[in-house]
Design a protein around this motif. Structure first.
Motif, PDB file in Angstrom:
ATOM      1  N   VAL A  49       0.640  -1.404   0.015  1.00 21.78           N
ATOM      2  CA  VAL A  49       0.091   0.053   0.268  1.00 21.78           C
ATOM      3  C   VAL A  49       0.825   1.501  -0.150  1.00 21.78           C
ATOM      4  O   VAL A  49       0.328   1.597  -0.337  1.00 21.78           O
ATOM      5  N   VAL A  54      -0.678   4.605  -2.477  1.00 22.15           N
ATOM      6  CA  VAL A  54      -2.620   4.111  -2.044  1.00 22.15           C
ATOM      7  C   VAL A  54      -2.302   5.223  -0.888  1.00 22.15           C
ATOM      8  O   VAL A  54      -1.999   5.005   0.301  1.00 22.15           O
ATOM      9  N   GLU A  55      -3.573   6.243  -1.000  1.00 22.93           N
ATOM     10  CA  GLU A  55      -3.695   6.817   0.305  1.00 22.93           C
ATOM     11  C   GLU A  55      -5.378   6.950   0.673  1.00 22.93           C
ATOM     12  O   GLU A  55      -5.589   7.188   1.999  1.00 22.93           O
ATOM     13  N   LYS A  56      -6.377   6.024   0.016  1.00 23.20           N
ATOM     14  CA  LYS A  56      -7.515   5.698   0.842  1.00 23.20           C
ATOM     15  C   LYS A  56      -7.516   4.483   2.056  1.00 23.20           C
ATOM     16  O   LYS A  56      -6.401   3.847   1.849  1.00 23.20           O
ATOM     17  N   LEU A  59      -8.401  -0.386   3.347  1.00 26.63           N
ATOM     18  CA  LEU A  59      -8.110  -1.396   2.327  1.00 26.63           C
ATOM     19  C   LEU A  59      -7.948  -2.571   2.850  1.00 26.63           C
ATOM     20  O   LEU A  59      -8.091  -3.721   2.202  1.00 26.63           O
ATOM     21  N   TYR A  87     -14.365  -5.442  -8.513  1.00 27.25           N
ATOM     22  CA  TYR A  87     -13.538  -4.139  -8.701  1.00 27.25           C
ATOM     23  C   TYR A  87     -13.517  -3.292 -10.507  1.00 27.25           C
ATOM     24  O   TYR A  87     -13.571  -1.993 -10.356  1.00 27.25           O
ATOM     25  N   LEU A  97     -13.184   6.124  -9.241  1.00 26.47           N
ATOM     26  CA  LEU A  97     -12.282   5.100  -7.964  1.00 26.47           C
ATOM     27  C   LEU A  97     -10.830   5.330  -8.477  1.00 26.47           C
ATOM     28  O   LEU A  97     -11.510   4.723  -9.768  1.00 26.47           O
ATOM     29  N   ASN A 100      -5.295   2.712  -9.211  1.00 31.04           N
ATOM     30  CA  ASN A 100      -4.317   2.339  -7.846  1.00 31.04           C
ATOM     31  C   ASN A 100      -4.657   1.809  -6.703  1.00 31.04           C
ATOM     32  O   ASN A 100      -3.545   0.928  -5.961  1.00 31.04           O
ATOM     33  N   ASP A 101      -5.515   1.774  -6.128  1.00 35.65           N
ATOM     34  CA  ASP A 101      -5.609   1.389  -5.216  1.00 35.65           C
ATOM     35  C   ASP A 101      -6.091  -0.618  -5.475  1.00 35.65           C
ATOM     36  O   ASP A 101      -6.396  -0.411  -4.130  1.00 35.65           O
TER      37      ASP A 101
END
Length: 251
Positions: A49, A54-56, A59, A87, A97, A100-101
């Motif tokens: 991550v 990834v900033e979310k 996850l 996804y 969305l 990248n996540d």
């Protein structure tokens, strides 16, 4: 002795990890293996991550959910494909969305699910075979590269040499034979050992490319002398996928 003094912390950590792996393998219990691999997966997922930027938040819950399902669903590698479909559907529904996540659900998720599935289908000996191939590739590449390595292999990993890579793959191919013969015949054992060794090299390169893009030296600091979990399992994540596919196709 000079090599041991120079890499004492790395060697001690490596021996400790090997001891834990051998004990778990000797016990050979599915729940224990699932639990141990799950711990490795969650730690590796967290490192991925960060490497992917990834900033979310949140996850990790989905990663834990995938591993919980893998404990009861007999085809763990299918879960990677199902996660991709889910996804992709979510992205189609909500264009906000970012793709990248999803990257941590590809790497290291796919490799870890394949490792668990390989254990379920071919037993602990297959994991020992994988362990031997990747470890021998690293050891052979280091020894040969240090002694005669001159030709750069890839800009992604400047310390790697072509001579070291060829030496590592050669050592792993012939060394892996002894472990593979308990599952398959000589020709198949040679074929699988060779391709898994080659792919493990590129698994290491892939993780190196992620670290370069993220501007970090190691994926983490949990393993003294080694860095992070991904630094230690990068070759296995690629190697396990190829090994399981070849075992299913050739056995």
């Amino acid at each position: 002795m000079s090599i041991f003094k120079e890499h004492s912390e790395r060697i001690v950590t490596g021996l400790a990890l090997l001891a834990v792996v051998l004990i778990i393998g000797f016990i050979d219990n599915f729940f224990l293996m699932w639990l141990a691999l799950g711990g490795v997966y969650i730690l590796a997922f967290n490192e991925a991550v960060k490497l992917f930027g990834v900033e979310k938040d949140g996850l990790l819950i989905y990663a834990i959910g995938i591993w919980l399902v893998a404990g009861v669903y007999p085809y763990g590698d299918d879960l990677f494909v199902l996660a991709g479909v889910a996804y992709a559907s979510a992205v189609a529904y909500n264009k906000e969305l970012p793709w990248n996540d999803f990257l941590p659900f590809v790497y290291p998720t796919a490799g870890m699910l394949f490792i668990l599935t390989m254990y379920q289908e071919y037993g602990v000996v297959s994991l020992l075979w994988l362990l031997a191939i990747v470890a021998l590739t690293d050891i052979g590449a280091y020894a040969v590269g240090k002694s005669i390595g001159k030709t750069p292999f890839s800009p992604t990993s400047p310390k790697k040499t072509m001579e070291g890579v060829v030496g590592g793959v050669t050592v792993a191919t012939f060394g892996g034979l002894f472990f593979g013969l308990s599952i398959v015949d000589f020709t198949v054992a040679f074929f699988i050992s060779f391709f898994v060794a080659v792919v493990s090299v590129f698994g290491d390169l892939f993780e190196s490319s992620l670290k370069r893009a993220a501007g970090v030296k190691d994926s983490g600091s949990i393993l003294p002398g080694h860095g992070g979990i991904l630094d230690r399992i990068d070759g296995y994540l690629f190697g396990a996928i190829i090994m399981l596919i070849l075992l299913r196709g050739l056995v």
